[in-house]
Design a protein around this motif. Structure first.
Motif, PDB file in Angstrom:
ATOM      1  N   GLY A  30     -15.919   1.723  -3.775  1.00 30.04           N
ATOM      2  CA  GLY A  30     -16.239   3.102  -3.434  1.00 30.04           C
ATOM      3  C   GLY A  30     -16.987   3.269  -2.131  1.00 30.04           C
ATOM      4  O   GLY A  30     -16.882   4.307  -1.483  1.00 30.04           O
ATOM      5  N   ARG A  53     -14.362   6.071   3.266  1.00 33.50           N
ATOM      6  CA  ARG A  53     -14.689   7.334   2.619  1.00 33.50           C
ATOM      7  C   ARG A  53     -16.102   7.725   2.982  1.00 33.50           C
ATOM      8  O   ARG A  53     -17.057   7.106   2.547  1.00 33.50           O
ATOM      9  CB  ARG A  53     -14.520   7.207   1.101  1.00 33.50           C
ATOM     10  N   THR A  57     -11.624  11.103   2.570  1.00 36.55           N
ATOM     11  CA  THR A  57     -11.024   9.819   2.939  1.00 36.55           C
ATOM     12  C   THR A  57     -10.449   9.910   4.343  1.00 36.55           C
ATOM     13  O   THR A  57      -9.760  10.876   4.677  1.00 36.55           O
ATOM     14  CB  THR A  57      -9.925   9.442   1.947  1.00 36.55           C
ATOM     15  N   ARG A  73      -5.411   4.583  -0.995  1.00 35.41           N
ATOM     16  CA  ARG A  73      -6.239   3.941  -2.010  1.00 35.41           C
ATOM     17  C   ARG A  73      -6.035   4.611  -3.360  1.00 35.41           C
ATOM     18  O   ARG A  73      -5.750   5.810  -3.426  1.00 35.41           O
ATOM     19  CB  ARG A  73      -7.710   3.984  -1.600  1.00 35.41           C
ATOM     20  N   ASP A  74      -6.183   3.822  -4.419  1.00 31.66           N
ATOM     21  CA  ASP A  74      -6.147   4.327  -5.789  1.00 31.66           C
ATOM     22  C   ASP A  74      -7.502   3.993  -6.392  1.00 31.66           C
ATOM     23  O   ASP A  74      -7.773   2.843  -6.746  1.00 31.66           O
ATOM     24  CB  ASP A  74      -5.013   3.673  -6.574  1.00 31.66           C
ATOM     25  N   ASN A  75      -8.355   4.989  -6.498  1.00 28.26           N
ATOM     26  CA  ASN A  75      -9.723   4.731  -6.955  1.00 28.26           C
ATOM     27  C   ASN A  75      -9.760   4.236  -8.395  1.00 28.26           C
ATOM     28  O   ASN A  75     -10.618   3.433  -8.761  1.00 28.26           O
ATOM     29  CB  ASN A  75     -10.554   5.998  -6.820  1.00 28.26           C
ATOM     30  N   ASN A  78      -9.070   0.552  -8.169  1.00 23.54           N
ATOM     31  CA  ASN A  78      -9.830  -0.212  -7.158  1.00 23.54           C
ATOM     32  C   ASN A  78      -8.890  -0.969  -6.218  1.00 23.54           C
ATOM     33  O   ASN A  78      -9.120  -2.146  -5.897  1.00 23.54           O
ATOM     34  CB  ASN A  78     -10.784  -1.204  -7.836  1.00 23.54           C
TER      35      ASN A  78
END
Length: 123
Positions: A30, A53, A57, A73-75, A78
């Protein structure tokens, strides 16, 4: 401990596409900038793209890949991705993801690296 694991490399014909993945340990995902770099045989490691970020973003690309590559990105997972389209033989290299606290396109500024994944584009 910071861990980065790349996957998705392979052999593709010129004009084709590949999508690379970089799975990052949760404690850094993050708050760190994640960059993609590449190194071709006999050449120095070079910057490809970066995502970070601060508020929203943001992304930044090397001129050589702008308009062809997309970093995202795919939070929830991760994971940072590098979608590579319209690949050229000169894109052939080992691709690495790397992480650092602040944004930089200089690979020498990065302390955390994945093991790399080979991308080969045939003509």
């Amino acid at each position: 401990q910071v861990q980065l694991v790349e996957s998705g490399g392979g052999l593709v014909q010129a004009g084709g596409s590949l999508k690379l993945s970089c799975a990052a340990s949760g404690r850094i995902f993050g708050s760190y900038a994640i960059g993609w770099f590449r190194q071709a045989p006999g050449k120095e490691r070079e910057f490809v793209a970066i995502i970070w970020r601060i508020g929203g973003t943001s992304t930044y690309y090397a001129d050589s890949v702008k308009g062809r590559f997309t970093i995202s990105r795919d939070n929830a997972k991760n994971t940072v991705y590098l979608q590579m389209n319209s690949l050229k033989p000169e894109d052939t290299a080992v691709y690495y993801c790397a992480a650092r606290i602040s944004v930089s396109s200089n690979p020498n500024d990065y302390a955390y690296w994945g093991q790399g994944t080979q991308v080969t584009v045939s003509s």
